[in-house]
Write a protein that holds these residues in place. Structure first.
Motif, PDB file in Angstrom:
ATOM      1  N   TYR A 121       0.848  -1.268   0.060  1.00 53.87           N
ATOM      2  CA  TYR A 121       0.105   0.083  -0.055  1.00 53.87           C
ATOM      3  C   TYR A 121       0.868   1.146   0.000  1.00 53.87           C
ATOM      4  CZ  TYR A 121      -3.465   3.673   1.258  1.00 53.87           C
ATOM      5  OH  TYR A 121      -4.265   4.599   1.510  1.00 53.87           O
ATOM      6  N   ASP A 122       1.755   1.393   0.819  1.00 58.65           N
ATOM      7  CA  ASP A 122       2.826   2.505   0.945  1.00 58.65           C
ATOM      8  C   ASP A 122       3.535   2.565  -0.360  1.00 58.65           C
ATOM      9  OD1 ASP A 122       2.158   3.683   3.279  1.00 58.65           O
ATOM     10  OD2 ASP A 122       4.006   2.752   4.400  1.00 58.65           O
ATOM     11  N   GLN A 147      13.716   7.856  -8.232  1.00 55.84           N
ATOM     12  CA  GLN A 147      12.916   8.886  -8.510  1.00 55.84           C
ATOM     13  C   GLN A 147      12.337   9.533  -7.374  1.00 55.84           C
ATOM     14  OE1 GLN A 147      10.595   5.757 -10.642  1.00 55.84           O
ATOM     15  NE2 GLN A 147      11.443   6.865 -12.564  1.00 55.84           N
ATOM     16  N   CYS A 148      12.315   9.123  -6.016  1.00 50.46           N
ATOM     17  CA  CYS A 148      11.692   9.746  -5.052  1.00 50.46           C
ATOM     18  C   CYS A 148      12.564  10.894  -4.423  1.00 50.46           C
ATOM     19  CB  CYS A 148      11.716   8.700  -3.809  1.00 50.46           C
ATOM     20  SG  CYS A 148      10.666   7.307  -4.081  1.00 50.46           S
ATOM     21  N   LEU A 149      11.926  12.048  -4.086  1.00 56.40           N
ATOM     22  CA  LEU A 149      12.746  13.170  -3.961  1.00 56.40           C
ATOM     23  C   LEU A 149      12.734  13.167  -2.235  1.00 56.40           C
ATOM     24  CD1 LEU A 149      10.856  15.495  -6.093  1.00 56.40           C
ATOM     25  CD2 LEU A 149      13.163  14.617  -6.559  1.00 56.40           C
ATOM     26  N   VAL A 150      12.158  12.802  -1.545  1.00 59.46           N
ATOM     27  CA  VAL A 150      12.219  12.788   0.004  1.00 59.46           C
ATOM     28  C   VAL A 150      12.093  11.434   0.443  1.00 59.46           C
ATOM     29  CG1 VAL A 150      11.352  13.825   2.092  1.00 59.46           C
ATOM     30  CG2 VAL A 150      11.361  15.022  -0.231  1.00 59.46           C
ATOM     31  N   ALA A 151      12.638  11.207   1.540  1.00 58.86           N
ATOM     32  CA  ALA A 151      12.530   9.866   2.334  1.00 58.86           C
ATOM     33  C   ALA A 151      11.127   9.542   2.787  1.00 58.86           C
ATOM     34  CB  ALA A 151      13.525   9.712   3.569  1.00 58.86           C
ATOM     35  N   TRP A 152      10.664   8.511   2.505  1.00 62.27           N
ATOM     36  CA  TRP A 152       9.301   8.126   2.937  1.00 62.27           C
ATOM     37  C   TRP A 152       8.959   8.519   4.492  1.00 62.27           C
ATOM     38  CZ3 TRP A 152       5.087   8.489   0.230  1.00 62.27           C
ATOM     39  CH2 TRP A 152       3.885   7.916   0.819  1.00 62.27           C
ATOM     40  N   ASP A 153       9.955   8.243   5.487  1.00 63.89           N
ATOM     41  CA  ASP A 153       9.876   8.564   6.838  1.00 63.89           C
ATOM     42  C   ASP A 153       9.528  10.143   6.999  1.00 63.89           C
ATOM     43  OD1 ASP A 153      10.114   5.993   7.407  1.00 63.89           O
ATOM     44  OD2 ASP A 153      12.432   6.176   7.906  1.00 63.89           O
ATOM     45  N   ALA A 154      10.117  10.961   6.160  1.00 59.60           N
ATOM     46  CA  ALA A 154       9.904  12.341   6.242  1.00 59.60           C
ATOM     47  C   ALA A 154       8.379  12.622   5.841  1.00 59.60           C
ATOM     48  CB  ALA A 154      10.988  13.098   5.707  1.00 59.60           C
ATOM     49  N   GLY A 167       3.228  15.317   6.241  1.00 55.31           N
ATOM     50  CA  GLY A 167       1.746  15.266   6.897  1.00 55.31           C
ATOM     51  C   GLY A 167       1.032  14.069   6.459  1.00 55.31           C
ATOM     52  N   LEU A 168       1.540  13.112   5.777  1.00 55.31           N
ATOM     53  CA  LEU A 168       0.665  12.084   5.254  1.00 55.31           C
ATOM     54  C   LEU A 168       0.590  11.176   6.380  1.00 55.31           C
ATOM     55  CD1 LEU A 168       2.157  11.037   1.667  1.00 55.31           C
ATOM     56  CD2 LEU A 168      -0.057  12.342   2.300  1.00 55.31           C
ATOM     57  N   VAL A 169      -0.657  10.420   6.567  1.00 54.97           N
ATOM     58  CA  VAL A 169      -0.606   9.480   7.673  1.00 54.97           C
ATOM     59  C   VAL A 169       0.144   8.344   7.541  1.00 54.97           C
ATOM     60  CG1 VAL A 169      -2.485   8.105   8.745  1.00 54.97           C
ATOM     61  CG2 VAL A 169      -3.095  10.351   7.978  1.00 54.97           C
ATOM     62  N   SER A 170       0.809   8.008   8.511  1.00 58.94           N
ATOM     63  CA  SER A 170       1.759   6.717   8.497  1.00 58.94           C
ATOM     64  C   SER A 170       0.587   5.594   8.857  1.00 58.94           C
ATOM     65  CB  SER A 170       2.676   6.478   9.557  1.00 58.94           C
ATOM     66  OG  SER A 170       3.106   5.433   9.746  1.00 58.94           O
TER      67      SER A 170
END
Length: 65
Positions: free
Chosen positions: A14-15, A33-40, A51-54
């Motif tokens: 899903y993530d 292609q990811c500009l920022v780490a998913w944790d951030a 601000g995305l919900v984990s």
């Protein structure tokens, strides 16, 4: 905050789809292609995140009414 805890494999898929849509609007994406780490991205805005919900935290949190 759900009645059932999602398996980690389902959360990862899903993530992955959320990440691909956010960065490219596609079904898949590679790390280059990811500009920022998913944790951030999943950190609250107050902590400098996107601000995305984990989904992991939301799936593991229980609420009693």
């Amino acid at each position: 905050m759900s009645a059932l805890q999602l398996p980690l494999g389902a959360i990862d898929k899903y993530d992955g789809q959320r990440r691909a849509f956010l960065w490219l609007g596609e079904d898949t994406v590679s790390g280059a292609q990811c500009l920022v780490a998913w944790d951030a991205v999943t950190r609250p805005l107050e902590q400098g995140g996107g601000g995305l919900v984990s989904v992991i935290l939301q799936s593991r949190t229980t609420v009693c009414y």
